[in-house]
Design a protein around this motif. Structure first.
Motif, PDB file in Angstrom:
ATOM      1  N   ASP B 141     -17.008  10.436 -33.544  1.00 11.32           N
ATOM      2  CA  ASP B 141     -16.307   9.403 -32.779  1.00 11.32           C
ATOM      3  C   ASP B 141     -17.238   8.834 -31.712  1.00 11.32           C
ATOM      4  OD1 ASP B 141     -14.338   7.821 -31.584  1.00 11.32           O
ATOM      5  OD2 ASP B 141     -13.753   9.431 -30.225  1.00 11.32           O
ATOM      6  N   LEU B 142     -17.327   7.500 -31.687  1.00 10.63           N
ATOM      7  CA  LEU B 142     -18.234   6.830 -30.757  1.00 10.63           C
ATOM      8  C   LEU B 142     -17.920   7.189 -29.304  1.00 10.63           C
ATOM      9  CD1 LEU B 142     -20.558   4.783 -30.594  1.00 10.63           C
ATOM     10  CD2 LEU B 142     -18.861   2.968 -30.416  1.00 10.63           C
ATOM     11  N   GLN B 143     -16.641   7.356 -28.993  1.00 10.66           N
ATOM     12  CA  GLN B 143     -16.264   7.657 -27.616  1.00 10.66           C
ATOM     13  C   GLN B 143     -16.784   9.043 -27.209  1.00 10.66           C
ATOM     14  OE1 GLN B 143     -15.544   5.902 -25.278  1.00 10.66           O
ATOM     15  NE2 GLN B 143     -13.715   6.399 -24.096  1.00 10.66           N
ATOM     16  N   GLU B 144     -16.755   9.998 -28.109  1.00  9.99           N
ATOM     17  CA  GLU B 144     -17.292  11.324 -27.782  1.00  9.99           C
ATOM     18  C   GLU B 144     -18.811  11.237 -27.602  1.00  9.99           C
ATOM     19  OE1 GLU B 144     -16.607  14.581 -30.555  1.00  9.99           O
ATOM     20  OE2 GLU B 144     -16.792  16.009 -28.903  1.00  9.99           O
ATOM     21  N   MET B 145     -19.453  10.394 -28.434  1.00 10.92           N
ATOM     22  CA  MET B 145     -20.900  10.216 -28.288  1.00 10.92           C
ATOM     23  C   MET B 145     -21.221   9.561 -26.946  1.00 10.92           C
ATOM     24  SD  MET B 145     -23.907  10.658 -29.400  1.00 10.92           S
ATOM     25  CE  MET B 145     -24.262  10.804 -31.159  1.00 10.92           C
ATOM     26  N   ARG B 146     -20.412   8.595 -26.548  1.00 13.29           N
ATOM     27  CA  ARG B 146     -20.629   7.955 -25.234  1.00 13.29           C
ATOM     28  C   ARG B 146     -20.559   9.010 -24.130  1.00 13.29           C
ATOM     29  NH1 ARG B 146     -16.901   4.542 -23.200  1.00 13.29           N
ATOM     30  NH2 ARG B 146     -18.403   3.333 -22.017  1.00 13.29           N
TER      31      ARG B 146
END
Lengths: 230, 793
Positions: B141-146
């Motif tokens: 998930d992009l948000q977790e990567m952010r």
């Protein structure tokens, strides 16, 4: 306990039309469908919770803390060869159904019906999204997922609903059931997905969940009714 | 650039070394460091330039499963020590950081700040133990990567590699495509961007090509050894070292300069890959133009620039001057905001401006909620429009994409508070030429002011792809040359700076009548002066026309095809109208009901009354006739339930009109029906439809609602003495209540005609339940009720 909130960035107008019982209506104003689709997206508050359990296919038992043996042939057949089961519960909340009721009471019958159909489309789309999420996660571990199977499908008694809600820990997304085993909010779905090891993968039957349903006169059935052929 | 080779799988090797199933892999860093070092050594001996620490699950959320949440620092430090013990002179150590296993809000329930804190704790420990770089990997998930990348950047200056996991559809499980990932992670300061796990090299090739096209960093890839199969309880990866090695040069050609292996790869795979890459080097060029701006949501990228399609920024999510919206926001209700979002996107907005400037509210909290909700609802990128730095940071945290920050002026306080946030969260900025000295009047002064903002932004670490320049629109009614100065500013921006431009158009017409005319004219002029992303009201029809015409004139809509589709005169409605005109008034009323034309039926009914038709004649010859026709069409499958309902609504409008003009005459009465959904059943849409259709066909309907007990129904029958009782049940668990209710009615010595229906009911069931008849649907119920009344009158 895993929580997943599906994101409804689109809703299929064709599905809304089908759930409204007019899969083949060509002369219905498209703007009315579009309005229901948009309002459905606006009012649906999609949430889901799910849990995975080991499954003993020899005895058709979900190996939860308290073991649960499945007895209905339809669900047993569906889960055969599964080593785990995912139990899930999805809802879009109450706001949409309340709004639809309000429209109906105001005399906007068709919009109320279309909005209700948009709600059904939304909860099914949310369940599809959760299913895809689970499918992709377990594919990485070498599992093939069966499609989801709900109480009420085939001869799986709908009275299993409270047990399913408990297993899916559905309380955390505020889904409950009535004494007669109806889900609250009404636009909710519960289901079980079987995880089969790749080498035991079976040819899954028709993609249409309608083909196993005995409600042959259902207005939203995917296939034509027999008396509709002429 | 030479290709660096990573090691392969750790988990597979640990199992081979005897790690028991279900045991915490990271615990071996303490308990069996020799085994860990040995695995590293084997990879190094087989050609790995970079080895990854055994810390994939060493964050406190994952360690909690083993009761080891308080061991984060110890386990991470031990892992680096075990790696260091194995290193050759040139080997680099990458500290491995894996997912928490939970989804971040709003997709899941993990809070962004908590996630950042969890990652910081682990990364701090890895850095303290002196890894050479951090690798955040297998994130879905992009948000977790952010969160993980922001955490890394706040605790270390060491390089950070960011690898997402993509699915077979080329997107992460939560929908992010490689282009969007590349843009978001480049802006957040990732040093290397890549993909690992979930797919084999063949499936990852296209992902790598896309990442390489759009990232401004080197690219890494660590595929699985093919797609996994579970055989006799073991996950097996089918790809041999030789097969894997064949893909390595192809991955390098696609742009990857760091290549290794993930699940199922062994030292043999790494050796084969290393050999295959010995004489391979990587050269690549990112596609993004130097000054273009890319904004993203979680799942989609929008480019802004002179060679890009016009990007409309919708301005409607703004409570300023909109009392209803402000009141809703104040009450914590965002339905109106969401409605504006859907509406503007449907009207053509490619980006949405979001302003929560309601006095007296907690703007930061409102921003968090609205950015969460909008990110779930629409896939267009968002603009954060606030003057409050705390609210800005909340929105930047909440938004799982690359947002644009509105109104970064040259005012010193604004620059000091906003620019570091833009840098930290990878956002772009809208540069508004306003300074501590006030509003610059001339184009030259505005250019100067924009330069000042850009210089400060560069000093804060922003890059040339981070800017959108506002040309500043003043009011023509107050200042003669306001519009011309704005147009001159647009030209100067393009000529002198080259960054894309924007402006809020509608200010120009303030105080003038017919503002849309002025706005549209100004928009056309501004497009020619170089405007790339106008901020406007996307619902404005005149603006839509101007933009469609401009797209044709500018060659963006080849030969005006789209324009023609939108604005060619449509002959169909005219034909329909002329057909209706040939009918007499009653015929027109009937046609209006059949077509479900709720509005047009009212004047037609009034006209018929004026022409002397009685209420009875209008009802029988037009309205009832139409409903009968609809019923027949429905039965034959030529029309469908919503159409029947639309006709019923039209009929209702007609009745209400009759009632209004001739209250005494308008009553039609066929009979009385008591209707209910039975006890235990809470579905009542079907029952409501039947009730509405009966009512519009002249029945008096007493609707008892849903979940109605048999004794209540008996009581209602006793009181109202209906001709008919309609009972409905939807579920197998509730349909037995139909039997009970009918029995109770009979037991009470009452004998209304009973019609039953509902999804699971059948004719056979109805007969067995001693009902008089079964209705398959609402239209059927009306037909049955009517024929019963006809026979029994």
């Amino acid at each position: 306990m895993p929580i997943y909130n599906p994101s409804l960035q689109s809703l299929s107008a064709a599905e809304v039309q089908r759930y409204a019982g007019m899969k083949e209506a060509h002369n219905f104003p498209p703007a009315a469908i579009t309005a229901a689709v948009q309002e459905g997206r606006l009012l649906a508050e999609a949430k889901s919770s799910w849990e995975i359990f080991p499954y003993d296919s020899a005895t058709s038992t979900i190996l939860a803390e308290r073991k649960i043996e499945l007895t209905a042939t339809s669900i047993k057949r569906h889960l055969q060869a599964s080593q785990h089961v995912v139990v899930l519960a999805v809802t879009i909340g109450e706001l949409l159904e309340k709004t639809s009721e309000h429209y109906f009471a105001q005399g906007s019958y068709s919009h109320a019906l279309l909005l209700d159909a948009a709600g059904t489309t939304a909860v099914e789309a949310a369940a599809d999204q959760l299913e895809a999420f689970i499918r992709q996660q377990y594919a990485q571990k070498g599992f093939i997922c069966t499609r989801r199977f709900s109480p009420g499908y085939g001869n799986w008694d709908i009275r299993f609903q409270p047990e399913i809600l408990r297993l899916a820990n559905a309380g955390q997304v505020n889904i409950t059931s009535t004494e007669s085993c109806m889900l609250l909010p009404r636009k909710s779905v519960t289901a079980v997905i079987g995880l089969q090891p790749t080498y035991r993968q079976q040819k899954l039957q028709s993609n249409s969940t309608c083909s196993t349903c005995s409600l042959t006169n259902c207005l939203s059935r995917r296939e034509k009714r027999k008396d509709e052929t002429n | 650039m030479k290709v660096s080779v990573f090691d392969g799988a750790m988990g597979t090797m640990l199992q081979a070394a005897g790690l028991p199933a279900g045991y915490c892999p990271e615990l071996w860093n303490l308990e069996n460091p020799a085994a860990i070092s040995k695995i590293h050594q084997t990879y190094i001996a087989n050609g790995a330039d970079i080895i990854e620490t055994n810390t994939f699950g060493a964050n406190r959320i994952k360690l909690e499963h083993y009761g080891l949440a308080d061991q984060v620092a110890t386990l991470n430090e031990a892992a680096v020590k075990a790696a260091r013990a194995a290193c050759a002179p040139h080997t680099k150590i990458a500290g491995s950081v894996g997912p928490t296993g939970k989804l971040l809000e709003p997709l899941g329930d993990l809070n962004f700040d908590t996630a950042v804190d969890v990652f910081q704790e682990q990364i701090r420990a890895l850095v303290a133990a002196d890894v050479d770089m951090i690798i955040i990997e297998t994130i879905i998930d992009l948000q977790e990567m952010r969160a993980a990348l922001i955490a890394a950047k706040t605790v270390t200056t060491k390089p950070v590699i960011c690898q997402l996991s993509f699915g077979a559809d080329g997107r992460t499980i939560t929908g992010t495509d490689p282009e969007t990932a590349a843009i978001v992670l480049s802006a957040l300061g990732a040093d290397v961007i890549g993909a690992n796990c979930s797919l084999g090299p063949a499936q990852l090739l296209q992902v790598i090509e896309q990442l390489a096209l759009h990232a401004q960093t080197p690219i890494s890839v660590q595929p699985n050894a093919g797609m996994p199969e579970l055989i006799h309880g073991e996950t097996v990866f089918p790809m041999t070292p030789a097969e894997m090695a064949e893909w390595a040069p192809k991955l390098a050609a696609a742009g990857a300069s760091y290549i290794g292996g993930c699940c199922g790869t062994t030292p043999a795979h790494i050796q084969a890959v290393k050999t295959a890459l010995l004489h391979v080097s990587v050269t690549r060029q990112a596609r993004q133009r130097r000054f273009d701006l890319a904004l993203t949501s979680r799942t989609r990228t929008v480019h802004i620039g002179s060679k890009q399609p016009l990007a409309l920024i919708g301005e409607r999510i703004n409570p300023t001057g909109r009392k209803a919206m402000a009141a809703e926001i104040k009450a914590g209700n965002f339905i109106g905001v969401k409605k504006e979002a859907l509406g503007q996107v449907a009207a053509g907005a490619k980006i949405l401006d979001v302003n929560m400037g309601v006095p007296g509210i907690d703007q930061a909290a409102a921003m968090t909620t609205v950015f969460h909700e909008l990110s779930m609802l629409v896939d267009v990128p968002l603009v954060i429009d606030t003057t409050d730095a705390a609210a800005l940071e909340c929105a930047l945290k909440a938004y799982p994409g690359r947002a644009l920050i509105n109104s970064v002026s040259a005012e010193s306080e604004r620059l000091a508070s906003f620019l570091p946030l833009a840098k930290k969260y990878g956002a772009a900025i809208l540069c508004l030429p306003l300074s501590d000295k006030g509003v610059p009047r001339t184009a030259a002064e505005r250019l100067q002011c924009a330069r000042q903002i850009i210089a400060a932004a560069f000093a804060a670490g922003l890059k040339p792809n981070d800017f959108l320049l506002d040309a500043l629109v003043l009011t023509t009614a107050a200042e003669q040359n306001a519009a011309l100065e704005t147009l001159a500013t647009l030209r100067l921006y393009r000529q002198e700076l080259g960054y894309p431009s924007t402006m809020g158009l509608s200010n120009v017409s303030f105080g003038l009548p017919q503002r849309p005319i002025v706005n549209a004219a100004f928009c056309a002029m501004a497009l020619e002066a170089g405007l790339d992303a106008p901020i406007l009201n996307p619902y404005d029809e005149r603006m839509k026309e101007t933009l469609a015409a401009a797209a044709a004139l500018r060659g963006e809509d080849p030969c005006g095809q789209q324009y023609s589709l939108l604005y060619a005169p449509n002959s169909a409605p005219l034909e329909a109208k002329s057909a209706a005109l040939t009918l007499d008034t009653l015929g027109q009323i009937k046609s209006a009901v059949l077509q479900g034309e709720k509005e047009s039926v009212i004047p037609l009914v009034e006209q018929a009354l004026q022409e002397g038709f009685s209420s009875l004649v209008i009802t029988d010859n037009a309205l009832t006739a139409a409903m009968n026709e609809i019923g027949i069409a429905f039965g034959a499958g030529r029309c469908f339930l919503p159409q029947v309902l639309l006709a019923a609504e039209t009929m209702r409008s007609a009745f209400l009109t009759l009632k209004k003009h001739l209250p005494a005459e308008a009553e039609t009465y066929l009979g009385t029906v008591v209707i209910a959904t039975v006890k235990g059943d809470i579905h009542d849409l079907g029952k409501n439809i039947v009730a509405a259709l009966l009512e519009n066909n002249g029945f008096k309907v007493i609707d008892l609602g849903k979940d109605v007990a048999p004794d209540c129904i008996v009581e209602a029958v006793r009181i109202h003495k209906p001709d008919i009782v309609g009972l409905c049940a939807l579920m197998t668990t509730t349909m037995t209540k139909i039997d009970e209710t009918i029995a109770a009615i009979k037991e009470a010595g009452l004998s209304p005609y009973t019609i039953v229906g509902g999804a699971v009911l059948t004719k056979e069931y109805a007969l067995a339940a001693a009902a008089d008849c079964f209705a398959a649907n609402g239209v059927d119920a009306v037909t049955l009720a009517k024929s019963f009344m006809k026979e029994n009158k």
